[in-house]
Design a protein around this motif. Structure first.
Motif, PDB file in Angstrom:
ATOM      1  N   UNK A 197       1.976   4.316  -4.152  1.00 44.87           N
ATOM      2  CA  UNK A 197       1.197   3.888  -5.313  1.00 44.87           C
ATOM      3  C   UNK A 197       1.575   2.467  -5.720  1.00 44.87           C
ATOM      4  N   UNK A 198       2.872   2.185  -5.756  1.00 46.03           N
ATOM      5  CA  UNK A 198       3.345   0.839  -6.114  1.00 46.03           C
ATOM      6  C   UNK A 198       2.892  -0.186  -5.085  1.00 46.03           C
ATOM      7  N   UNK A 199       2.954   0.197  -3.804  1.00 43.79           N
ATOM      8  CA  UNK A 199       2.524  -0.720  -2.746  1.00 43.79           C
ATOM      9  C   UNK A 199       1.056  -1.104  -2.917  1.00 43.79           C
ATOM     10  N   UNK A 200       0.192  -0.121  -3.158  1.00 46.98           N
ATOM     11  CA  UNK A 200      -1.230  -0.401  -3.329  1.00 46.98           C
ATOM     12  C   UNK A 200      -1.492  -1.156  -4.632  1.00 46.98           C
ATOM     13  N   UNK A 201      -0.633  -0.945  -5.629  1.00 44.76           N
ATOM     14  CA  UNK A 201      -0.819  -1.642  -6.903  1.00 44.76           C
ATOM     15  C   UNK A 201      -0.628  -3.145  -6.767  1.00 44.76           C
ATOM     16  N   UNK A 202       0.162  -3.576  -5.809  1.00 43.45           N
ATOM     17  CA  UNK A 202       0.406  -5.002  -5.594  1.00 43.45           C
ATOM     18  C   UNK A 202      -0.585  -5.626  -4.606  1.00 43.45           C
ATOM     19  N   UNK A 203      -1.508  -4.827  -4.111  1.00 48.96           N
ATOM     20  CA  UNK A 203      -2.463  -5.338  -3.120  1.00 48.96           C
ATOM     21  C   UNK A 203      -3.294  -6.490  -3.668  1.00 48.96           C
ATOM     22  N   UNK A 204      -3.717  -6.372  -4.946  1.00 49.47           N
ATOM     23  CA  UNK A 204      -4.605  -7.408  -5.492  1.00 49.47           C
ATOM     24  C   UNK A 204      -3.894  -8.752  -5.634  1.00 49.47           C
ATOM     25  N   UNK A 205      -2.548  -8.744  -5.668  1.00 46.89           N
ATOM     26  CA  UNK A 205      -1.810 -10.005  -5.758  1.00 46.89           C
ATOM     27  C   UNK A 205      -2.058 -10.842  -4.505  1.00 46.89           C
ATOM     28  N   UNK A 206      -2.015 -10.184  -3.336  1.00 44.11           N
ATOM     29  CA  UNK A 206      -2.303 -10.883  -2.075  1.00 44.11           C
ATOM     30  C   UNK A 206      -3.766 -11.315  -2.011  1.00 44.11           C
ATOM     31  N   UNK A 216      10.151  -4.251  -7.733  1.00 42.80           N
ATOM     32  CA  UNK A 216      10.792  -5.531  -7.457  1.00 42.80           C
ATOM     33  C   UNK A 216      10.774  -5.844  -5.962  1.00 42.80           C
ATOM     34  N   UNK A 217      10.978  -4.806  -5.139  1.00 44.31           N
ATOM     35  CA  UNK A 217      10.969  -4.977  -3.691  1.00 44.31           C
ATOM     36  C   UNK A 217       9.599  -5.451  -3.197  1.00 44.31           C
ATOM     37  N   UNK A 218       8.536  -4.816  -3.675  1.00 42.30           N
ATOM     38  CA  UNK A 218       7.196  -5.197  -3.223  1.00 42.30           C
ATOM     39  C   UNK A 218       6.744  -6.525  -3.827  1.00 42.30           C
ATOM     40  N   UNK A 219       7.266  -6.841  -5.001  1.00 45.06           N
ATOM     41  CA  UNK A 219       6.972  -8.155  -5.569  1.00 45.06           C
ATOM     42  C   UNK A 219       7.561  -9.252  -4.684  1.00 45.06           C
ATOM     43  N   UNK A 220       8.750  -9.036  -4.173  1.00 50.19           N
ATOM     44  CA  UNK A 220       9.372  -9.993  -3.264  1.00 50.19           C
ATOM     45  C   UNK A 220       8.600 -10.099  -1.956  1.00 50.19           C
ATOM     46  N   UNK A 224       1.865 -13.760   3.071  1.00 48.91           N
ATOM     47  CA  UNK A 224       0.692 -14.421   2.501  1.00 48.91           C
ATOM     48  C   UNK A 224      -0.613 -13.691   2.810  1.00 48.91           C
ATOM     49  N   UNK A 225      -0.630 -12.989   3.922  1.00 44.85           N
ATOM     50  CA  UNK A 225      -1.864 -12.323   4.360  1.00 44.85           C
ATOM     51  C   UNK A 225      -1.979 -10.929   3.750  1.00 44.85           C
ATOM     52  N   UNK A 226      -3.191 -10.565   3.341  1.00 44.75           N
ATOM     53  CA  UNK A 226      -3.459  -9.239   2.777  1.00 44.75           C
ATOM     54  C   UNK A 226      -3.186  -8.141   3.797  1.00 44.75           C
ATOM     55  N   UNK A 227      -3.659  -8.313   5.024  1.00 43.17           N
ATOM     56  CA  UNK A 227      -3.467  -7.304   6.079  1.00 43.17           C
ATOM     57  C   UNK A 227      -1.985  -7.187   6.444  1.00 43.17           C
ATOM     58  N   UNK A 228      -1.299  -8.327   6.533  1.00 45.51           N
ATOM     59  CA  UNK A 228       0.126  -8.316   6.865  1.00 45.51           C
ATOM     60  C   UNK A 228       0.925  -7.607   5.781  1.00 45.51           C
ATOM     61  N   UNK A 229       0.525  -7.789   4.513  1.00 47.07           N
ATOM     62  CA  UNK A 229       1.217  -7.124   3.405  1.00 47.07           C
ATOM     63  C   UNK A 229       1.071  -5.617   3.505  1.00 47.07           C
ATOM     64  N   UNK A 230      -0.154  -5.150   3.757  1.00 40.54           N
ATOM     65  CA  UNK A 230      -0.368  -3.704   3.855  1.00 40.54           C
ATOM     66  C   UNK A 230       0.398  -3.108   5.030  1.00 40.54           C
ATOM     67  N   UNK A 231       0.420  -3.801   6.160  1.00 35.09           N
ATOM     68  CA  UNK A 231       1.148  -3.306   7.332  1.00 35.09           C
ATOM     69  C   UNK A 231       2.648  -3.259   7.057  1.00 35.09           C
ATOM     70  N   UNK A 232       3.186  -4.354   6.545  1.00 37.05           N
ATOM     71  CA  UNK A 232       4.616  -4.404   6.253  1.00 37.05           C
ATOM     72  C   UNK A 232       4.982  -3.420   5.137  1.00 37.05           C
ATOM     73  N   UNK A 233       4.117  -3.309   4.142  1.00 41.63           N
ATOM     74  CA  UNK A 233       4.369  -2.389   3.036  1.00 41.63           C
ATOM     75  C   UNK A 233       4.406  -0.938   3.492  1.00 41.63           C
TER      76      UNK A 233
END
Length: 384
Positions: free
Chosen positions: A239-248, A318-322, A328-337
């Motif tokens: 849930x936290x991971x998806x919540x930070x998706x819009x930041x990317x 805090x971890x996902x904020x970092x 920088x990439x939206x797809x890379x964030x979701x994969x890494x997350x």
């Protein structure tokens, strides 16, 4: 200076409000949140039923001590009393079946063993004959059955001691009539129900490696509670991971640069975003803690468990904020997350498996966020 502080607070609250609206407008985050709540309800209910039922040891029972009343065979009072006592033993699940059924279940290892209350059980108890009262059937070489038999025999001790004492009481009075025994039975019953004579054993667990004493309540269902805590940690992390998706997404769409032009106080964007995520996590945490306290019957643990969940949410946020700062990439964030959530989830489960199996090399995993969460969760449950 005072104006600057007020500006920071105002900018943070504005960013929190904006972030919450963006989160609630994002269908992906809302769907993940709702699915997490629904899934947790079903999983928690299933695992808690397993914790109360399947964590018990299945034991078979046949009662042959019957008597004829009005042409119908009924169980004797002593055998019924023994069965009722056995059904209150938290470690046992008593299955009353016929011999053939229990033999088949034993051969299929569906039960650990089964006991037979032999014919004449009540008569022998009252006459003081303690031979051939119970017969046990077990798989050859099973070392656990003697321990189970000790528990079984412990439930017989009250009846045996009561009859022995009643006989001694009658001998002292030189009156062995049933009337004297009945009066003694009534006296013993009153003593047993009197809180003044209530006693229990205090169990002290000692760690022999360092000589420290640990006062804990033993619970055979604790493993299931750890699984629930581990699953919740994974769901909350998703849930936290998806919540930070819009930041990317803001960064890719150039919105982040436009936000900087508004001259908002430095750091309020990140702080407001984190607060909005924590508010969303708080809702899920309340659901989780309420379910746990309800099933474990520990309402007094609500505050401590909620504080633990909020602290865990803060660390993961805090971890996902970092991660959003690095990726920088939206797809890379979701994969890494997703990889991060799975790795942390696996570390949590391996940490409590290490505790169960006494695998010292897995102890390092208890310092991961999920491992720490499960360990503290267990500490609160058993020490509250």
């Amino acid at each position: 200076m005072k104006t600057y502080k007020t500006s920071i607070i105002k900018d943070t609250l504005n960013r929190t409000s904006i972030s919450l609206r963006l989160l609630l407008r994002d269908k992906g985050t809302v769907i993940v949140f709702l699915l997490s709540v629904i899934s947790f309800f079903f999983v928690c209910n299933s695992l808690n039923q397993a914790a109360t039922e399947q964590s018990k040891i299945p034991v078979g029972l046949v009662n042959l001590d019957v008597k004829a009343e009005a042409g119908v065979e009924v169980a004797t009072e002593s055998s019924l009393s023994l069965i009722e006592s056995l059904q209150t033993v938290e470690a046992f699940t008593i299955l009353e079946e016929d011999m053939d059924t229990l033999e088949r279940m034993l051969s299929n290892r569906e039960i650990y063993c089964f006991y037979i209350i032999n014919k004449g059980y009540e008569e022998k108890i009252k006459s003081g004959d303690l031979t051939h009262l119970i017969t046990v059937y077990q798989v050859k070489g099973d070392q656990s059955v003697p321990i189970l038999s000790d528990i079984f025999a412990g439930e017989m001790m009250y009846q045996i001691c009561l009859e022995r004492t009643a006989s001694r009481f009658g001998a002292i009075l030189k009156d062995k009539s049933q009337t004297v025994k009945e009066s003694f039975y009534q006296y013993a019953k009153e003593l047993r129900e009197n809180d003044e004579f209530e006693f229990q054993f205090d169990i002290t667990l000692a760690d022999t490696t360092n000589g420290q004493e640990m006062f804990q309540n033993l619970d055979t269902s604790l493993l299931y509670r750890q699984v629930i805590a581990g699953l919740f940690a994974i769901l909350l992390s998703f849930v936290i991971m998806f919540s930070y998706t819009y930041v990317c997404m803001e960064r890719e769409q150039g919105i982040e640069k436009r936000v900087k032009l508004t001259m908002v106080a430095r750091g309020t964007k990140e702080l407001g975003t984190m607060l909005s995520v924590l508010i969303l996590s708080l809702i899920l945490s309340v659901v989780f803690v309420f379910c746990v306290c309800y099933y474990v019957n520990l309402p007094q643990a609500f505050g401590k468990l909620l504080l633990l969940s909020i602290t865990f949410s803060f660390v993961i946020s805090l971890l996902f904020l970092l991660i959003t700062k690095v990726v920088r990439s939206f797809i890379a964030y979701q994969l890494l997350g997703a990889i991060m959530v799975l790795v942390l989830g696996a570390s949590g489960f391996l940490s409590f498996i290490g505790m169960v199996l006494k695998a010292d090399f897995l102890n390092v995993l208890k310092f991961t966020p999920n491992g720490w969460f499960i360990e503290k969760f267990v500490d609160i449950i058993i020490n509250i």
